[in-house]
Design a protein around this motif. Structure first.
Motif, PDB file in Angstrom:
ATOM      1  N   ALA A 120     -24.411  75.287 -27.857  1.00 13.70           N
ATOM      2  CA  ALA A 120     -24.886  76.135 -26.774  1.00 13.70           C
ATOM      3  C   ALA A 120     -26.331  76.527 -27.008  1.00 13.70           C
ATOM      4  O   ALA A 120     -26.786  76.644 -28.136  1.00 13.70           O
ATOM      5  CB  ALA A 120     -24.005  77.377 -26.653  1.00 13.70           C
ATOM      6  N   SER A 121     -27.056  76.727 -25.917  1.00 15.31           N
ATOM      7  CA  SER A 121     -28.449  77.145 -25.991  1.00 15.31           C
ATOM      8  C   SER A 121     -28.662  78.335 -25.076  1.00 15.31           C
ATOM      9  O   SER A 121     -27.899  78.564 -24.130  1.00 15.31           O
ATOM     10  CB  SER A 121     -29.388  76.007 -25.564  1.00 15.31           C
ATOM     11  OG  SER A 121     -29.232  74.892 -26.410  1.00 15.31           O
ATOM     12  N   LEU A 122     -29.710  79.079 -25.355  1.00 18.27           N
ATOM     13  CA  LEU A 122     -30.054  80.241 -24.554  1.00 18.27           C
ATOM     14  C   LEU A 122     -31.397  79.985 -23.905  1.00 18.27           C
ATOM     15  O   LEU A 122     -32.308  79.425 -24.538  1.00 18.27           O
ATOM     16  CB  LEU A 122     -30.126  81.483 -25.441  1.00 18.27           C
ATOM     17  CG  LEU A 122     -29.971  82.837 -24.745  1.00 18.27           C
ATOM     18  CD1 LEU A 122     -28.569  82.984 -24.194  1.00 18.27           C
ATOM     19  CD2 LEU A 122     -30.273  83.964 -25.727  1.00 18.27           C
ATOM     20  N   GLY A 171     -23.285  73.356 -11.702  1.00 18.73           N
ATOM     21  CA  GLY A 171     -23.126  74.030 -12.987  1.00 18.73           C
ATOM     22  C   GLY A 171     -23.883  75.331 -13.088  1.00 18.73           C
ATOM     23  O   GLY A 171     -24.060  75.873 -14.188  1.00 18.73           O
ATOM     24  N   MET A 172     -24.355  75.864 -11.923  1.00 23.34           N
ATOM     25  CA  MET A 172     -25.139  77.096 -11.937  1.00 23.34           C
ATOM     26  C   MET A 172     -24.268  78.335 -12.082  1.00 23.34           C
ATOM     27  O   MET A 172     -24.700  79.347 -12.639  1.00 23.34           O
ATOM     28  CB  MET A 172     -25.963  77.206 -10.659  1.00 23.34           C
ATOM     29  CG  MET A 172     -27.210  76.352 -10.654  1.00 23.34           C
ATOM     30  SD  MET A 172     -28.530  77.044 -11.678  1.00 23.34           S
ATOM     31  CE  MET A 172     -28.979  78.484 -10.718  1.00 23.34           C
ATOM     32  N   VAL A 209     -26.085  78.089 -22.001  1.00 16.93           N
ATOM     33  CA  VAL A 209     -25.692  76.817 -21.391  1.00 16.93           C
ATOM     34  C   VAL A 209     -25.178  75.874 -22.456  1.00 16.93           C
ATOM     35  O   VAL A 209     -25.436  76.047 -23.644  1.00 16.93           O
ATOM     36  CB  VAL A 209     -26.870  76.158 -20.640  1.00 16.93           C
ATOM     37  CG1 VAL A 209     -27.445  77.077 -19.590  1.00 16.93           C
ATOM     38  CG2 VAL A 209     -27.956  75.708 -21.620  1.00 16.93           C
ATOM     39  N   GLU A 210     -24.444  74.866 -22.012  1.00 22.37           N
ATOM     40  CA  GLU A 210     -24.096  73.760 -22.893  1.00 22.37           C
ATOM     41  C   GLU A 210     -24.563  72.469 -22.237  1.00 22.37           C
ATOM     42  O   GLU A 210     -24.628  72.359 -21.009  1.00 22.37           O
ATOM     43  CB  GLU A 210     -22.585  73.704 -23.136  1.00 22.37           C
ATOM     44  CG  GLU A 210     -21.754  73.382 -21.913  1.00 22.37           C
ATOM     45  CD  GLU A 210     -20.276  73.227 -22.262  1.00 22.37           C
ATOM     46  OE1 GLU A 210     -19.959  73.270 -23.453  1.00 22.37           O
ATOM     47  OE2 GLU A 210     -19.475  73.073 -21.328  1.00 22.37           O
ATOM     48  N   VAL A 211     -24.934  71.508 -23.069  1.00 20.97           N
ATOM     49  CA  VAL A 211     -25.438  70.229 -22.564  1.00 20.97           C
ATOM     50  C   VAL A 211     -24.285  69.466 -21.924  1.00 20.97           C
ATOM     51  O   VAL A 211     -23.244  69.253 -22.549  1.00 20.97           O
ATOM     52  CB  VAL A 211     -26.075  69.406 -23.693  1.00 20.97           C
ATOM     53  CG1 VAL A 211     -26.545  68.058 -23.169  1.00 20.97           C
ATOM     54  CG2 VAL A 211     -27.246  70.173 -24.303  1.00 20.97           C
ATOM     55  N   ALA A 212     -24.475  69.079 -20.659  1.00 14.29           N
ATOM     56  CA  ALA A 212     -23.450  68.298 -19.961  1.00 14.29           C
ATOM     57  C   ALA A 212     -23.579  66.824 -20.309  1.00 14.29           C
ATOM     58  O   ALA A 212     -22.594  66.149 -20.580  1.00 14.29           O
ATOM     59  CB  ALA A 212     -23.576  68.500 -18.451  1.00 14.29           C
ATOM     60  N   ARG A 213     -24.788  66.337 -20.312  1.00 14.00           N
ATOM     61  CA  ARG A 213     -25.032  64.961 -20.759  1.00 14.00           C
ATOM     62  C   ARG A 213     -26.499  64.813 -21.085  1.00 14.00           C
ATOM     63  O   ARG A 213     -27.366  65.501 -20.563  1.00 14.00           O
ATOM     64  CB  ARG A 213     -24.588  63.939 -19.706  1.00 14.00           C
ATOM     65  CG  ARG A 213     -25.269  64.050 -18.366  1.00 14.00           C
ATOM     66  CD  ARG A 213     -24.717  62.974 -17.427  1.00 14.00           C
ATOM     67  NE  ARG A 213     -25.391  62.947 -16.158  1.00 14.00           N
ATOM     68  CZ  ARG A 213     -25.042  63.683 -15.120  1.00 14.00           C
ATOM     69  NH1 ARG A 213     -24.024  64.515 -15.221  1.00 14.00           N
ATOM     70  NH2 ARG A 213     -25.710  63.608 -13.985  1.00 14.00           N
ATOM     71  N   SER A 214     -26.760  63.911 -21.992  1.00  6.87           N
ATOM     72  CA  SER A 214     -28.130  63.698 -22.446  1.00  6.87           C
ATOM     73  C   SER A 214     -28.346  62.212 -22.643  1.00  6.87           C
ATOM     74  O   SER A 214     -27.605  61.562 -23.377  1.00  6.87           O
ATOM     75  CB  SER A 214     -28.372  64.462 -23.754  1.00  6.87           C
ATOM     76  OG  SER A 214     -29.683  64.273 -24.208  1.00  6.87           O
ATOM     77  N   SER A 273     -22.456  81.229 -19.377  1.00  8.40           N
ATOM     78  CA  SER A 273     -22.376  82.657 -19.083  1.00  8.40           C
ATOM     79  C   SER A 273     -23.756  83.197 -18.754  1.00  8.40           C
ATOM     80  O   SER A 273     -24.771  82.660 -19.216  1.00  8.40           O
ATOM     81  CB  SER A 273     -21.793  83.424 -20.276  1.00  8.40           C
ATOM     82  OG  SER A 273     -22.633  83.320 -21.398  1.00  8.40           O
ATOM     83  N   VAL A 274     -23.777  84.257 -17.968  1.00 11.72           N
ATOM     84  CA  VAL A 274     -25.012  84.945 -17.613  1.00 11.72           C
ATOM     85  C   VAL A 274     -25.126  86.176 -18.504  1.00 11.72           C
ATOM     86  O   VAL A 274     -24.289  87.069 -18.453  1.00 11.72           O
ATOM     87  CB  VAL A 274     -25.033  85.350 -16.125  1.00 11.72           C
ATOM     88  CG1 VAL A 274     -26.311  86.118 -15.800  1.00 11.72           C
ATOM     89  CG2 VAL A 274     -24.915  84.110 -15.240  1.00 11.72           C
TER      90      VAL A 274
END
Length: 776
Positions: free
Chosen positions: A177-179, A207-208, A219-224, A236-237
């Protein structure tokens, strides 16, 4: 017989790394040359204790004494540093380190970096993670984004990272996860990272979630893929980035602080039942009281004092300190225990606390609440009228707090302004406590610990989360009373466990290195203060310096420089004493609700004194080195997160005051410019050297000054200055100032230093065919 030490048989069960081929040969059993010794320590961080070095080179008797002297010399010269019982090169990783696995190399191998790394040492070194073979199933297999405790080794492959690591255990399996902050573009949403090392991401349309422009989100990476920006979805907000309440969350995520309790931990806390009287003494009739900050929610400690009626101790006092019995509820190996170790300590922010233990334990079952039965471990300490401790005993008890008071409330009562609550407590409880404190002060004055005057600022937030004010809380005798009684209880714990030969985790603080002493000595000379050379300095040596600077313009500056000269206190199973407190035996015992080190000491006391359930286990004793390394790292992590949050809060608070002028003080001098502290806010900002004017400014490290080459005017550490706020970056916690004050004429010694430096520099330029610059 002459031979290179790498040709000697390695000690059993270990394989010695060695210097590169062609290195100097040494006589077996003789102390090796300095360069060989330094190379061995650099390449064998896991074998860098004095004992292991002596074993590697076959040293015995007088040779061991000679080795000790040589190592001390190298340490004094700044070529080695000591951490607990191991030695290392400055800037090197300790043999056991907490790593965050952050990426993979081109071959797909995992790369980690130290979880905490001093900013002044540049970029944190990369560490190649050794993955265990299938045959060695006991070693855990780590993955990307994990936080691990690892054994560090020098990497023989010079083309790769400087270190390799073997994972001892996985501390936290962190999801990827990233912020960041949502920024809405014309036809897409992007995540702007809060971490300088982070990368920008595209947010999937579906994904918003509920996030909107300006929100701080996880957030988490959905695809890269190989090309283009990674795509992510909002988990999460956290809140609007414009709110200070989101700012502490930035530090929590940036430093990887666990802040959500797993359900298994919460379930275990809810299932806990109040402690029983098993093997406990009933002390509920003793009027122990808690004295804490007015907003405290958990209460670790309670105190009581009385005159000693023994004819053998005329004028003496008995001080009782009772500490919450957390070891009864948090047993070794339980879910609560594993999570507490993962956190290491509670972390305190202006708007929240990230606790080490769930609220059910910290604020309820363990908290020494007024009028409620609570389990505790107590120490009764007997002091002579001169403040010398004559003896002490530990007890596992059931107590009932007679009152919950704030520092201000207790102090007001002593100062002649009791309220309805403190009035009845004044004669039987409060006055005996203050009398006991006066007795303990005599012992403290004789001991002479380091007495730095570094007031801490407190930030008060408004209900909407914005900064209300920043102030320095008044330092009351009530604060000093509790502090001194806790110190004495900590000493008693260490003494008891040593006497029982019980392994424990000490709180240790090494003496300042000679290199730091020399830096301080050179600085003091620039303001007319002297500092003795050689010999073993004691804390009171620094107190003399502080006393001479008292009530002078240099007072704050000298306090800061003395603080910078000190080593960092850490946890260790090896005792080297506490330099700052001037104590030979010291362990943290008084705050087990918020510090794991204290919980270890409680368990050690319970086990060694036969006080019932919840004692330390042999398995726990065997890994005290690892535990000490972890909790020392987590303590630094908490301090960094708290500092970053304060910086961001103040930067956010001042972001609407661009262009305003402030009174400041030079708090740091570097080649790049000046750090300026605003005393009113406790905030630091920077003045780049390029903005100081047209003169060419020369950095003088010894005098901590920047001086104009032509004018002789400059700025020195501690100078009062006026600055204008040019820029504020809240997410980075950064302030940039413009200097308004003209530099002052620097002392003659400083100017002569610059003249000689300029002459030498111009001679070098002349040889090189260059001219000195006209301005900078």
């Amino acid at each position: 017989m002459t031979r290179d030490y790498r040709d000697r048989p390695a000690p059993r069960s270990r394989k010695a790394n060695a210097p590169s081929s062609g290195g100097p040969t040494i006589i077996h059993g003789a102390v090796p040359p300095r360069e060989v010794l330094l190379e061995f320590i650099a390449e064998n961080p896991d074998r860098a204790s004095k004992r292991e070095i002596a074993k590697a080179f076959g040293l015995k008797g007088e040779a061991r004494v000679e080795l000790k002297d040589l190592l001390r010399t190298l340490e004094d010269e700044g070529l080695l540093k000591k951490s607990r019982k191991s030695l290392s090169r400055p800037g090197a990783l300790p043999p056991v380190t907490v790593l965050d696995i952050t990426t993979r190399d081109k071959d797909g191998e995992l790369i980690g970096r130290p979880a905490e790394w001093p900013e002044d040492q540049g970029a944190a070194p990369a560490v190649l993670i050794r993955q265990p073979s299938e045959r060695k199933g006991k070693t855990p297999a780590a993955g990307l984004n994990d936080r691990v405790l690892a054994k560090i080794f020098a990497n023989k492959d010079r083309s790769g990272p400087a270190y390799t690591a073997r994972v001892i255990k996985i501390i936290d399996r962190r999801r990827g996860a990233s912020l960041g902050v949502i920024r809405m573009m014309e036809d897409e949403a992007r995540l702007m990272p809060i971490d300088r090392r982070g990368e920008e991401m595209l947010i999937e349309r579906d994904g918003m979630g509920d996030a909107k422009d300006g929100d701080l989100v996880e957030v988490e990476v959905a695809r890269s893929g190989r090309f283009g920006l990674p795509r992510a979805r909002v988990l999460s907000v956290v809140g609007s980035v414009g709110s200070e309440k989101a700012i502490s969350m930035i530090a929590i995520y940036a430093h990887g602080i666990p802040h959500v309790f797993p359900q298994a931990v919460l379930d275990e806390a809810e299932a806990a039942r109040p402690a029983t009287m098993s093997k406990r003494e009933d002390w509920r009739d003793i009027p122990l009281i808690t004295i804490d900050p007015a907003d405290a929610k958990d209460h670790d400690d309670a105190v009581y004092a009385e005159l000693d009626t023994s004819p053998d101790n005329p004028g003496g006092v008995i001080v009782t300190v009772a500490i919450a019995d957390v070891s009864w509820y948090v047993r070794t190996g339980s879910a609560l225990d594993r999570e507490a170790l993962k956190r290491g300590n509670s972390v305190y922010f202006p708007d929240r606390v990230v606790p080490m233990l769930p609220e059910r334990i910290s604020n309820n079952l363990c908290s020494l609440r007024e009028g409620e039965d609570r389990p505790a471990i107590a120490v009764r300490m007997v002091f002579s009228k001169e403040g010398r401790k004559a003896g002490h005993t530990f007890h596992r008890i059931m107590m009932k707090s007679a009152a919950k008071l704030s520092y201000q409330q207790a102090q007001a009562a002593i100062d002649g302004k009791p309220d309805d609550k403190t009035g009845p407590l004044l004669e039987p409880i409060l006055k005996p406590l203050w009398h006991a404190y006066a007795t303990l002060k005599r012992g403290r004055e004789r001991r002479q610990p380091l007495e730095l005057d570094m007031p801490e600022r407190k930030i008060i937030l408004k209900p909407d989360g914005t900064v209300d004010r920043v102030f320095i809380p008044e330092r009351l005798d009530a604060h000093k009373l509790i502090e001194e009684m806790m110190i004495q209880a900590n000493v008693a714990a260490a003494e008891t466990l040593e006497k029982k030969r019980q392994p424990l985790v000490y709180r240790v603080h090494d003496a300042p290195a000679l290199s730091k002493q020399e830096t301080l000595r050179e600085f003091l000379a620039t303001i007319g203060l002297s500092m003795a050379k050689g010999g073993q300095l004691r804390a009171n040596s620094f107190n003399g310096i502080l006393a001479r600077a008292l009530d002078t313009p240099h007072q704050t500056m000298v306090n800061e420089m003395v603080l910078r000269s000190q080593s960092q206190a850490i946890y260790s199973p090896e005792n080297i004493g506490h330099f700052g407190l001037n104590l030979m035996k010291y362990a943290h015992f008084t705050s087990p609700i918020r510090r794991y080190a204290d919980l270890i000491v409680h368990r050690a006391l319970v086990g060694s004194l036969g006080l019932g359930e919840g004692g330390i286990t042999p398995e726990e004793e065997a890994i005290l080195d690892d535990i000490a390394a972890e909790i020392s790292t987590f303590e630094r992590r908490a301090m960094a997160a708290e500092r970053d949050t304060v910086n961001r809060l103040i930067a956010h608070h001042l972001s609407e005051r661009i262009g305003e002028e402030f009174q400041g003080r030079v708090s740091g001098v570097t080649k790049a410019g000046l750090f300026i502290t605003l005393p009113e806010y406790g905030a630091d900002g920077f003045v780049p050297i390029s903005t100081l004017g047209t003169d060419y400014f020369i950095y003088d490290e010894a005098h901590q000054a920047l001086t104009g080459e032509k004018s002789g005017l400059g700025y020195q550490l501690g100078d009062a200055v006026e600055v204008r706020l040019a820029e504020a970056i809240p997410l980075a916690g950064a302030l940039r100032f413009e200097m308004l004050s003209e530099g002052r004429k620097m002392p003659a010694a400083t100017r002569s230093f610059h003249k000689s430096g300029r002459r030498d520099r111009n001679q070098r330029r002349a040889k090189a065919g260059t001219r000195p610059p006209r301005g900078r």
